[in-house]
Design a protein around this motif. Structure first.
Motif: not given
Length: 702
Positions: A18-30
């Motif tokens: 869950v944590g890795g998914t959130v971090l990857c989503a935020v970084a890729a989206g930004h």
């Protein structure tokens, strides 16, 4: 605590996923949002530069007009000596004619006391004649500096416009000012086709041009007391209430653009705000672009980044699960061995039956193998012949007495070795290698090429109790076809790659040349139009001073030649706009009869001067088209008809063709050969028709 200690690994795995998914989503989206926003910002800057060029070209078209009028002796005389009523009327008419030629809004002559002496709108209820404009900045700037520029709302007409002024001097003394007013409302109409918000603000950051009414006369920043007093003294915006434009900056881009949230006027989504300075006028051009596409790209990238992390996590879990399954397989292998022994016993029983059937054959030829297209041979555990088919004998051309039941396979190997079929090297080693392979009981598949070019595919499979079955298939034709196809495919692929590369190079060169041509034509036409308009003004002023009819006729010929040159340049500019995609097309519904009547009236005079008769057929048809572009097309048709008709009659009219309308121009000229009809629509293409005194540029139909 017991439950936590038992499920600690499961909780840790869920937390990492869950944590890795959130971090990857935020970084890729930004990252994707910033990148998409940068691309859109660059595109907005290019669009803003095009709008700025259009605004500057509209102003530059009238830039030399005040200077030309300031040289007129009639205007100088009217400022030196108060004019009589008849002289004032002549000045009004002169300014009116000049205004009709230049297509400006108004032309006004202002005396040294600030009172308008004459104006082009002298016959209008809101005439400028007699009005005092001494408080206007353009008047003060012209008297102080020789020229002035000012945008404001007309106090007499109530119509906003851009004022260009030039002082009229005599012996170093400034006697008055000539003023031209340019209306920019047509520019706002062109901006309406844009989905973005386009604004223009003055040096006080007051929005005076906008493609949306609610944005006009807005303050981009608070005004100081001195600025408010200056605007009130100049009556720049009359009684317009200047409302503040309220916006909140949410982000600043590297190229100077901003992401803003509009509060008043309110917009539901954040906007990308880019500005362009126009130093020649002291203005700023702004463009507000909807950045929802960048936000959507960021969201898509966020989903992709999160999905990639989840996929990686599930892959790791899958590998771990595979390892666990491998351990389970090791534990269950002993159970499977018992089952395999049972199946082996059953297969042994079946093989015994097969060997018995083969032994029963008198000559060794098996009837059950004769239908096979491959050569097949069967040997037992003692490596002796058991069965074969006739195809096997044909492939190797064995003697009749050599192949029989019980013959060791080694003797057949030695016979083939004497014929060179076992390849180079020691014969005994080659035979022993083949015998060991048969004893090992391992299946095999290989290809062998004989001296005559025959290619055999050899497949061997062991029997359950130690025997062996080998098949020989002739695949010579298949291998030859495969080699030919491979060679042909390589040649075709190479030719396609070469042609594709040549076509790409040619396309890029053609596109680059077309872009250079379009830019050059647009720049050249823009530079040529200014001196051309000035020349037409000089000719207009000159004609007013000529009294000799012959000289006036010569002046008219010069003006007609300049008008023709202006039409050629406008045609070139239209072609450039069409190629660049910047020509605005306004399609609407309108009646065709007024357009035909106007064209017949305009070209009727030219037809009479040539001794021709121009007729038109009235119609009640209503069409959906761009009226200005349709008018240009019909003007070119009529101009060609009059140019190439030496005598007779020209007719323009229309007729219905189903749901469409066909507009036709008939003349009695020489006509166009059918083989050359496709060439008349090319640029600068003109047929050799023998009419040398009427040579055109070849752009009318292009």
């Amino acid at each position: 605590m017991y439950w936590l200690s038992r499920h600690r690994m499961l909780l840790l795995t869920i937390l990492v996923m869950v944590g890795g998914t959130v971090l990857c989503a935020v970084a890729a989206g930004h990252y994707a949002w910033r990148r998409a926003l940068g691309d859109e910002s660059s595109q907005v800057q290019r669009q803003l530069q095009l709008y700025g060029q259009g605004l500057q070209q509209r102003i530059d078209r009238f830039g030399t007009l005040p200077q030309v009028l300031a040289l007129d002796p009639d205007l100088l005389h009217a400022l030196r000596v108060p004019p009589s009523p008849s002289e004032r009327q002549r000045l009004n008419l002169k300014l009116q004619r000049a205004n009709e030629v230049t297509r400006a809004s108004t032309l006004t002559l202002v005396g040294h006391d600030g009172v308008a002496v004459a104006a082009s709108n002298w016959d209008q209820p809101t005439t400028n004649v007699g009005e005092n404009y001494s408080y206007r900045p353009y008047y003060r700037q012209a008297l102080a500096q020789g020229r002035g520029r000012f945008y404001g709302i007309g106090m007499t007409t109530g119509v906003p416009g851009y004022y260009l002024s030039q002082a009229i001097e005599e012996d170093g003394k400034r006697l008055g000012v000539v003023v031209i007013k340019v209306e920019l409302s047509a520019l706002e109409q062109e901006w309406l086709s844009s989905p973005d918000v386009v604004l223009a603000s003055d040096d006080h950051d007051v929005v005076f041009l906008a493609n949306r009414d609610s944005w006009r006369y807005r303050l981009l920043r608070p005004l100081g007391a001195h600025e408010r007093r200056e605007m009130l003294d100049a009556r720049q915006y009359a009684d317009r209430a200047l409302q503040p434009l309220r916006a909140r900056t949410e982000d600043v881009l590297a190229d100077g653009g901003r992401m803003v949230r509009l509060l008043d006027p309110a917009l539901p989504q954040p906007m990308l705000w880019q500005s362009l300075s126009l130093p020649a006028e002291g203005w700023n051009l702004h463009l507000l672009h909807d950045a929802s596409a960048a936000t959507a790209a960021g969201r898509a990238a966020a989903l992709t980044g999160g999905a990639a992390w989840l996929a990686l996590g599930f892959l790791v879990l899958f590998v771990q699960q595979r390892r666990r399954l491998a351990k389970h397989r090791l534990r269950s292998r002993r159970e499977l061995e018992t089952l395999l022994k049972q199946h082996a016993q059953e297969l042994r029983t079946a093989q015994d039956g097969l060997l018995q059937a083969a032994t029963d054959a008198d000559s060794g030829l098996s009837r059950s193998l004769e239908h096979l297209p491959q050569g097949v041979v069967v040997i037992d555990r003692e490596l002796r012949l058991v069965a074969w088919n006739s195809r096997y004998l044909e492939l190797f051309r064995f003697p009749q007495d050599l192949v029989r039941v019980g013959r060791p396979i080694e003797e057949l190997f030695r016979f083939n070795a004497r014929r060179g079929l076992l390849g180079p090297g020691p014969v005994d080693e080659a035979i022993e290698r083949r015998l060991n392979h048969l004893r090992s009981g391992r299946p095999h598949m290989r290809e062998s090429e004989k001296d005559d070019g025959t290619v055999l595919e050899i497949r061997g499979n062991p029997l359950p109790d130690g025997g062996f079955v080998t098949s020989y298939a002739d695949i010579t034709s298949y291998k030859n076809a495969a080699r030919e196809l491979r060679s042909l495919a390589d040649a075709l692929e190479h030719r396609i790659a070469e042609r594709t590369h040549d076509l790409d190079e040619a396309r890029r060169e053609a596109e680059q040349a077309n872009r250079y041509k379009t830019r050059f034509v647009a720049s050249a036409v823009h530079d040529l139009l200014q001196p051309l308009n000035a020349a037409r003004m000089f000719v207009s002023v000159l004609r007013g001073k000529l009294s000799d009819p012959a000289q006036q006729q010569t002046s008219d010929h010069i003006d007609a030649a300049l008008a023709a040159q202006d039409a050629i340049l406008n045609s070139l500019l239209d072609i450039s706009r069409l190629e660049s995609g910047s020509l605005q097309i306004r399609v609407r519904t309108f009646a065709l009869s007024p357009l035909l009547e106007t064209l017949a009236r305009e070209f009727g005079i030219a037809a009479q001067s040539r001794g021709l008769q121009l007729d038109w057929v009235d119609t009640r048809a209503v069409v959906v088209s761009d009226e200005a572009l349709l008018r240009r097309i019909l003007q070119n048709f009529l101009s060609n008809a009059l140019r190439y008709t030496p005598r007779g009659r020209v007719l323009i009219g229309c007729r219905r063709a189903g749901d469409q309308l066909r507009i036709e121009v008939h003349d009695q000229g020489p006509g166009i050969p059918e083989s050359l009809q496709g060439e008349i629509f090319e640029e600068f293409r003109r047929l050799n028709d023998g009419v040398e005194q009427e040579r055109g540029a070849g752009l009318g139909l292009a």
